[in-house]
Design a protein around this motif. Structure first.
Motif, mmCIF file in Angstrom:
data_model
loop_
_atom_site.group_PDB
_atom_site.id
_atom_site.type_symbol
_atom_site.label_atom_id
_atom_site.label_comp_id
_atom_site.label_asym_id
_atom_site.label_seq_id
_atom_site.Cartn_x
_atom_site.Cartn_y
_atom_site.Cartn_z
ATOM 1 N N GLY A 81 13.965 9.986 -3.002
ATOM 2 C CA GLY A 81 14.032 8.681 -3.646
ATOM 3 C C GLY A 81 12.751 7.875 -3.495
ATOM 4 N N ASN A 82 12.916 6.555 -3.502
ATOM 5 C CA ASN A 82 11.760 5.660 -3.587
ATOM 6 C C ASN A 82 11.195 5.295 -2.224
ATOM 7 N N SER A 83 9.904 4.963 -2.240
ATOM 8 C CA SER A 83 9.303 4.423 -1.020
ATOM 9 C C SER A 83 8.117 3.540 -1.390
ATOM 10 N N VAL A 84 7.769 2.689 -0.429
ATOM 11 C CA VAL A 84 6.595 1.838 -0.583
ATOM 12 C C VAL A 84 5.515 2.421 0.318
ATOM 13 N N THR A 85 4.287 2.505 -0.186
ATOM 14 C CA THR A 85 3.228 3.145 0.616
ATOM 15 C C THR A 85 2.118 2.150 0.969
ATOM 16 N N PHE A 86 1.456 2.407 2.090
ATOM 17 C CA PHE A 86 0.339 1.585 2.548
ATOM 18 C C PHE A 86 -0.772 2.522 2.993
ATOM 19 N N GLY A 87 -1.976 2.093 2.814
ATOM 20 C CA GLY A 87 -3.067 2.949 3.275
ATOM 21 C C GLY A 87 -4.302 2.140 3.620
ATOM 22 N N TYR A 88 -5.070 2.691 4.509
ATOM 23 C CA TYR A 88 -6.339 2.074 4.867
ATOM 24 C C TYR A 88 -7.344 3.168 5.133
ATOM 25 N N ARG A 89 -8.527 2.991 4.570
ATOM 26 C CA ARG A 89 -9.588 3.948 4.845
ATOM 27 C C ARG A 89 -10.790 3.184 5.361
ATOM 28 N N PHE A 90 -11.319 3.615 6.486
ATOM 29 C CA PHE A 90 -12.464 2.923 7.083
ATOM 30 C C PHE A 90 -13.716 3.145 6.238
ATOM 31 N N SER A 91 -13.923 4.375 5.818
ATOM 32 C CA SER A 91 -15.063 4.655 4.958
ATOM 33 C C SER A 91 -14.823 6.003 4.266
ATOM 34 N N MET A 92 -15.446 6.338 3.210
ATOM 35 C CA MET A 92 -16.501 5.680 2.526
ATOM 36 C C MET A 92 -16.358 5.877 1.019
ATOM 37 N N HIS A 93 -16.127 7.110 0.562
ATOM 38 C CA HIS A 93 -16.095 7.321 -0.890
ATOM 39 C C HIS A 93 -15.397 8.632 -1.191
ATOM 40 N N ASP A 94 -14.506 8.636 -2.187
ATOM 41 C CA ASP A 94 -14.053 9.931 -2.684
ATOM 42 C C ASP A 94 -14.370 10.044 -4.170
ATOM 43 N N PHE A 95 -14.175 11.211 -4.720
ATOM 44 C CA PHE A 95 -14.636 11.489 -6.089
ATOM 45 C C PHE A 95 -14.140 10.472 -7.101
ATOM 46 N N LEU A 96 -12.946 9.964 -6.867
ATOM 47 C CA LEU A 96 -12.323 9.160 -7.906
ATOM 48 C C LEU A 96 -12.565 7.670 -7.730
ATOM 49 N N ASP A 97 -13.170 7.268 -6.618
ATOM 50 C CA ASP A 97 -13.434 5.848 -6.428
ATOM 51 C C ASP A 97 -14.372 5.366 -7.523
ATOM 52 N N PRO A 98 -14.066 4.213 -8.105
ATOM 53 C CA PRO A 98 -14.788 3.782 -9.308
ATOM 54 C C PRO A 98 -16.162 3.181 -9.013
ATOM 55 N N GLY A 99 -16.892 2.960 -10.082
ATOM 56 C CA GLY A 99 -18.155 2.256 -9.996
ATOM 57 C C GLY A 99 -19.313 3.187 -9.689
ATOM 58 N N VAL A 100 -20.477 2.575 -9.437
ATOM 59 C CA VAL A 100 -21.691 3.347 -9.205
ATOM 60 C C VAL A 100 -22.127 3.170 -7.757
ATOM 61 N N GLY A 101 -23.232 3.770 -7.386
ATOM 62 C CA GLY A 101 -23.772 3.541 -6.049
ATOM 63 C C GLY A 101 -23.607 4.709 -5.105
#
Lengths: 193, 709
Positions: B498-518
C-alpha cells in the motif's frame, strides 16, 4: 609514499651517477671559439655535480634534478613533495656567477616540470610554454623564438631519453647561435674551458 | 614559503653597521622606540583595536562556545603572547611589543645561498646522508620532509625571523589603523620576505578550482587553491602568461598511504596542514595534463592594498600550521581565511555552512558581492584533444584514425597540405598523451618513442600551429551548479503493502538526473544519504510503520563512453545499507535491510557523441550481509546492470536501468530489479520526479519533490 621518497632519492642518486658517466660520451669542444659551439658539452667538476661549459657548476639542486621519473612530481598531492622539489630550489634562482648559468638553472627547474608540454609546443612552433620559457630566459621581444626552436627540434630533443640538463643546454645553444635571439635573450656563450 | 634560501655571501657589513648604530646611539634610539611604543599601545587601547575584524582575521580567531575567541592556528610560533591563541587583546599588545624588540645578531645575517662556495655539495651530502638515516628509521613522509627541512635550514643558517619580518601583515595593519609609519622600529632587512615579495610580484589574485577527478579519493569534491598573478610578464612579453604565476596551496602533510586511515585522519583532523607556494606551472601540469582536470579561475576583485596585505599574510602563515579537517577546515576553507584576512569586507568564511565542500565554496564566492570580477577557464589535456579533434575535416580525421590504429607516422599521407598534416599530428600527439599517461614518463616506453617520432615529424613540417582557444564549457562551470545537499519528500505506492510517505536527505553531491548545469554529465557522486518511509499500514504502531529505505555511505559512477581515441574507464561502486525485497528475508513482507557493497566495471556508448543519450552496461559483484536472511547471513551476487541516461534538456532528464544478480549462499538463486525515473527541475533549486520500480515480485510507484541547497 615511502616508495615515492625512496624513488626520488634514488633518482637523485641516479642523476648524479648518470652525469658522472656522461663526459665520456661527449667531449668538450674546449678548443672551439664559444659562439660557434657545435654541441653542448659537459664536464665534471668537484666529482659530483653537474657542470656547464658556459659557467660554473649548476647552482641549485635543480641542476641535478632530472626527468627520469618526471611524473613522480605528480604522484602525490601532498605538500611534502613540493617541499622536496621546490623549497630548496626555489630560492636559488639567483646564482650570479654568470647570467647564462643563472638562466640555465631557472630553465632546468622550469623544464623538469614542463618537459612534455614544451616538447609539444616546440614541435608546433608556438605555445604557452614557449612564452613562459622566453620569460624565464628574460627574452625581450624574441618573436621568432618558437620558429627557431621548432627548426632545431631534433637538436633539442635528439631522443626521447634526453635529460633536462641537456634540453636546457641545447636550447641555450640554439638561441646563442641565432644572432637576433641571442641579443633578445641576452644569451652569451662563455667557454669556461 | 618556498623561499628559504638566499643569494649572495654573508653581508657582514650589515651586522657591523648595526652594531655601530646600536652601540653609538643606543640610549637615544631606545627612548624614541619606547615612547613610540607607549603611544601606539595607548592609541590601540583607545580604539579597542583587538576587536577590529581584520585583527581577528589576521590571527584567525574564531568565536568559541564560551563567547571568547580561539585561534584556529595550531602552530604556536604564530603567537607572540603566551595566551595568544585565546586572547586577541594580549596577542595584539604582545605583537606591538615584539615588533620593537632589538634584533639578535643572527637575525641580521643574510642566510647562505646554495650558490655559495661549497654549499651545493654540502647540501647534497646532507640530503644523501639524511636519506640513509631516514630509510633506516623509516620516517613517515611528513616527518621526513620536516626533518630534512630543519637540517637544511641549519646548514644554510636560516633562523626564525624577527617579528618585523615574520608578521608583515600585522605591521601593515597597525600602521594603517594607528596612523603610524613605522617610526621607532629597529632597522632590519627582511632578506627572505623581500625575496618572496619580489618572486611573486603580485598584481592580483585568483581562486582556482580544479574540477572533480573520480580516480583520486582525495579530490572527489574538487580542489581549490589560490593563484598570485604575477606582473613580471610585462617586462618580457606582450601577453600575460599564467604559467609563471604562483600557486598557494593548503594541504595536509599526509602521514599515511592507506586510504582508510587517510579518510579517518582527515575527518578527525589529525594531519597537520600547511600553506605552500609553488610555481603555477606545476599545478597546471598536475591538474590539466596529468589528472585531466579542467581549471576554473575566479579573479578576485581586490584593491592593490588588499593584494599586498594578502601576500604578506601568506608569508605570515609559514610560521604556523592548521590541523587539516576534510569536511570543515580544508583546502578551500583556508583559501577563504586568507582572503578574509586581507579583505575583511568580503566576510567569506561566515558565508560558508558548517561542512565545506570545494565546489560549494566556489558558489559562495561567486555570489558574494564585490568578490569575483572575472571567470576564466583552462582546459584539461582531454578537452584540448577533443577540441582539436572537432576542428579536423574529413580527410584529416581519416588520417588521424589511421595514425591511431597503425602508429605509422612515416606513412602519413604526403598529399595532405602541410597545415592539415600539422593539425593531424597535433591531435595525434595529444591523443598519445591521453592514452599513455605515466608510460610517457618511462624511459624506453613505446609511448615515448612514438611521441618522439610524431614530434620530429611535426617539427619538420615547419608550420606554426594555430593557437587554440577551447571555449569554456559553461554547462560544467562549477559556480552554476545546484546546491549539493538535497532534501526530499515523496509519496510511494507498493502493490503488496500500500501507500507510504517518504523522506530523504543527501549530504552531497550529484547524480545523473539532478537538474541544471555545473556538473560533469556522466558522473554520479553521492555521499552520506538517508532515505526512509512511513507506511500507512492500519492498526499498527509507528515502529512497524517506519522503515529505512537506505543509509548510503557512497555511490560513485563514472560513465566514460568507449572511444577509439582513449581508454574508457567506467566504474561504479556503492556502499551502504539498503532495503531490499528478497524472498530470502525472514520478515513477512520479505523486506530486509542488509549491508550492501557493489562494484562493477562498465562499457558505455554515447551514440550521439553529445552526451544526450548514454547507454551503459556494467558487470559486477555484490556483497550483502543481514542477520535477517534465512540461512546464511551472507549473499554474494554476480551479474549485469544495463541502463540509459537521456538528457532531454538541462532540466529534464530520464534514466532507466535493470540489474540481475545470480547468487550463491542463497535460497532464492537470483534477484533482479528494474527502475525508471523522470526528473524535472521546474524552478531553480527544486525538482520533481516520478519513479517506477519492479523488484522480483513487487511493483512500486514513487513521486518525489527535491530541494537542493
Amino acid at each position: 609514499m615511502k616508495k615515492i621518497i625512496s624513488t626520488i632519492a634514488v633518482s637523485l642518486l641516479a642523476a648524479s651517477t648518470a652525469f658522472a658517466a656522461q663526459p665520456a660520451k661527449k667531449t668538450a669542444p674546449a678548443a672551439k671559439p664559444a659562439p660557434a659551439m657545435a654541441a653542448p658539452a659537459h664536464h665534471m667538476s668537484g666529482g659530483s655535480s653537474y657542470a656547464r661549459n658556459y659557467g660554473m657548476s649548476g647552482c641549485g639542486l635543480g641542476s641535478i634534478w632530472i626527468d627520469k621519473n618526471h611524473m613522480q612530481i605528480f604522484s602525490s598531492t601532498t605538500n611534502m613533495m613540493y617541499t622536496q622539489i621546490f623549497a630548496v630550489s626555489s630560492g636559488t634562482s639567483n646564482c650570479v656567477e654568470t647570467p647564462t648559468t643563472a638562466k640555465a638553472d631557472r630553465m632546468d627547474k622550469y623544464i623538469v616540470v614542463n618537459k612534455l608540454a614544451l616538447a609539444d609546443d616546440i614541435a608546433r612552433g608556438e605555445g604557452e610554454t614557449i612564452q613562459g620559457l622566453a620569460q624565464i630566459m628574460n627574452c625581450q621581444g624574441a618573436e621568432n623564438l618558437g620558429s627557431a626552436l621548432q627548426a632545431k627540434f631534433a637538436t633539442i630533443f635528439p631522443s626521447h631519453e634526453v635529460t633536462v640538463n641537456d634540453i636546457t643546454d641545447h636550447i641555450i645553444t640554439v638561441v646563442g647561435q641565432d644572432s637576433s635571439l641571442s641579443a633578445a635573450c641576452g644569451v652569451s656563450m662563455v667557454s669556461a674551458l | 614559503m618556498g623561499s628559504r634560501l638566499f643569494r649572495g655571501p654573508i653581508l657582514s657589513f650589515i651586522l657591523g653597521a648595526c652594531l655601530f648604530a646600536c652601540v653609538s646611539t643606543p640610549v637615544r634610539a631606545e627612548e624614541t622606540a619606547a615612547a613610540t611604543e607607549a603611544h601606539l599601545v595607548a592609541r590601540a587601547r583607545e580604539l579597542k583595536l583587538w576587536n577590529h575584524p581584520q585583527w581577528i582575521n589576521l590571527v584567525h580567531y574564531e568565536k568559541n562556545l564560551f563567547g571568547g575567541y580561539t585561534s584556529q592556528a595550531d602552530g604556536l610560533e604564530f603567537f607572540t603572547a603566551k595566551d595568544g591563541p585565546t586572547n586577541p587583546e594580549a596577542e595584539l599588545f604582545a605583537t606591538i611589543h615584539a615588533l620593537f624588540r632589538a634584533p639578535t645578531p643572527l637575525e641580521l645575517i643574510r642566510p647562505k645561498a646554495v650558490s655559495d662556495p661549497g654549499m651545493y655539495e654540502a647540501l647534497k651530502k646532507l640530503t644523501d646522508e639524511f636519506d640513509k638515516e631516514a630509510r633506516a628509521a623509516k620516517y613517515p613522509p611528513a616527518i621526513y620532509g620536516q626533518k630534512l627541512e630543519e637540517k637544511k635550514r641549519a646548514l644554510l643558517g636560516i633562523v626564525p625571523d624577527h617579528p618585523l619580518c615574520q608578521f608583515p601583515a600585522r605591521l601593515r595593519f597597525f600602521e594603517r589603523e594607528l596612523g603610524w609609519k613605522g617610526e621607532g622600529l629597529p632597522k632590519i632587512e627582511c632578506f627572505r620576505l623581500d625575496e618572496f615579495r619580489r618572486r611573486v610580484d603580485a598584481q592580483s589574485v585568483s581562486i582556482v578550482f580544479s574540477s572533480f577527478f573520480l580516480n583520486n579519493p582525495s579530490s572527489t569534491f574538487g580542489h581549490s587553491f589560490l593563484r598570485i598573478n604575477s606582473g613580471l610578464w610585462q617586462k618580457y612579453g606582450k601577453s600575460r602568461n599564467e604559467l609563471l604565476d604562483t600557486g598557494v596551496n593548503f594541504a595536509a602533510n599526509v602521514t599515511t598511504n592507506n586510504p582508510i586511515t587517510y579518510a579517518l585522519f582527515g575527518m578527525l583532523g589529525l594531519m597537520p596542514g600547511t600553506f605552500l607556494t609553488v610555481p603555477y606551472y606545476l599545478k597546471v601540469r598536475e591538474y590539466n595534463d596529468h589528472e585531466m582536470r579542467d581549471l576554473w579561475s575566479y579573479d578576485i576583485d581586490l584593491t592593490p592594498d588588499e593584494v599586498t596585505m594578502l601576500i604578506d599574510h601568506i608569508w605570515e602563515e609559514q610560521s604556523t600550521f592548521y590541523f587539516y579537517k576534510y569536511f570543515t577546515e580544508n583546502c578551500s576553507y583556508h583559501m577563504f581565511t586568507l582572503l578574509d584576512a586581507a579583505a575583511p569586507r568580503l566576510g567569506l568564511t561566515k558565508r560558508l555552512s558548517f561542512y565545506v565542500i570545494p565546489s560549494d565554496t566556489i558558489r559562495v564566492l561567486y555570489r558574494t558581492p564585490g568578490a569575483v570580477k572575472a571567470v576564466t577557464y583552462r582546459p584539461s589535456a582531454r578537452a584540448q584533444f577533443f577540441y582539436r579533434l572537432g576542428n579536423l575535416n574529413d580527410a584529416e580525421r581519416e588520417a588521424l584514425d589511421k595514425l591511431v590504429d597503425t602508429h605509422d607516422v612515416a606513412a602519413l599521407d604526403p598529399a595532405l597540405p602541410k597545415e592539415s598534416a600539422a593539425r593531424v599530428l597535433d591531435a595525434f600527439s595529444d591523443q598519445i598523451e591521453l592514452v599513455s599517461g605515466d608510460d610517457l614518463a618511462r624511459d624506453g616506453s613505446e609511448a615515448q618513442k612514438l611521441k618522439q617520432r610524431v614530434l620530429v615529424k611535426r617539427a619538420s613540417l615547419g608550420v606554426k600551429s594555430e593557437t587554440i582557444e577551447v571555449p569554456a564549457p559553461d554547462r560544467s562551470a562549477p559556480h552554476l551548479g545546484h546546491g549539493m545537499r538535497r532534501a526530499s519528500v515523496g509519496f510511494a505506492r507498493e502493490n503488496d503493502r500500500g501507500n507510504s510517505v517518504t523522506f530523504g536527505y543527501r549530504f552531497s553531491m550529484h547524480d545523473f538526473l539532478d537538474p541544471g548545469v555545473g556538473y560533469a554529465r556522466n558522473m554520479q557522486v553521492d555521499m552520506f544519504g538517508a532515505w526512509a518511509r512511513v507506511l500507512t499500514r492500519p492498526n499498527q504502531g509507528f515502529r512497524s510503520q517506519f522503515e529505512f529505505d537506505e543509509l548510503n555511505i557512497f555511490k560513485l559512477t563514472a560513465l566514460t563512453p568507449l572511444s577509439r581515441y582513449y581508454e574508457a574507464r567506467s566504474i561504479r561502486a556503492e556502499l551502504g545499507w539498503k532495503k531490499m525485497y528478497d524472498r530470502d528475508c525472514e520478515a513477512g513482507d520479505r523486506r530486509c535491510f542488509p549491508l550492501n557493497l557493489e562494484f562493477g566495471k562498465g562499457w558505455v556508448v554515447d551514440p550521439g557523441t553529445h552526451e544526450t543519450l548514454t547507454l551503459y552496461g556494467f558487470l559486477g559483484g555484490r556483497f550483502n550481509h543481514s542477520p535477517h536472511y534465512r540461512g546464511s547471513n551472507i549473499r554474494l551476487g554476480f551479474g549485469p546492470r544495463v541502463g540509459a541516461v537521456l538528457y532531454l534538456n538541462d532540466d529534464l532528464r530520464f534514466g532507466a536501468f535493470g540489474e540481475y544478480y545470480a547468487r550463491i549462499w542463497a535460497e532464492d538463486d537470483f534477484v533482479f530489479k528494474t527502475e525508471a525515473t523522470l526528473r524535472w527541475g521546474f524552478t531553480k533549486g527544486f525538482a520533481l520526479d516520478a519513479t517506477a520500480r519492479r523488484e522480483r515480485d513487487v511493483n512500486e510507484g514513487l513521486a518525489q519533490l527535491h530541494f537542493y541547497y
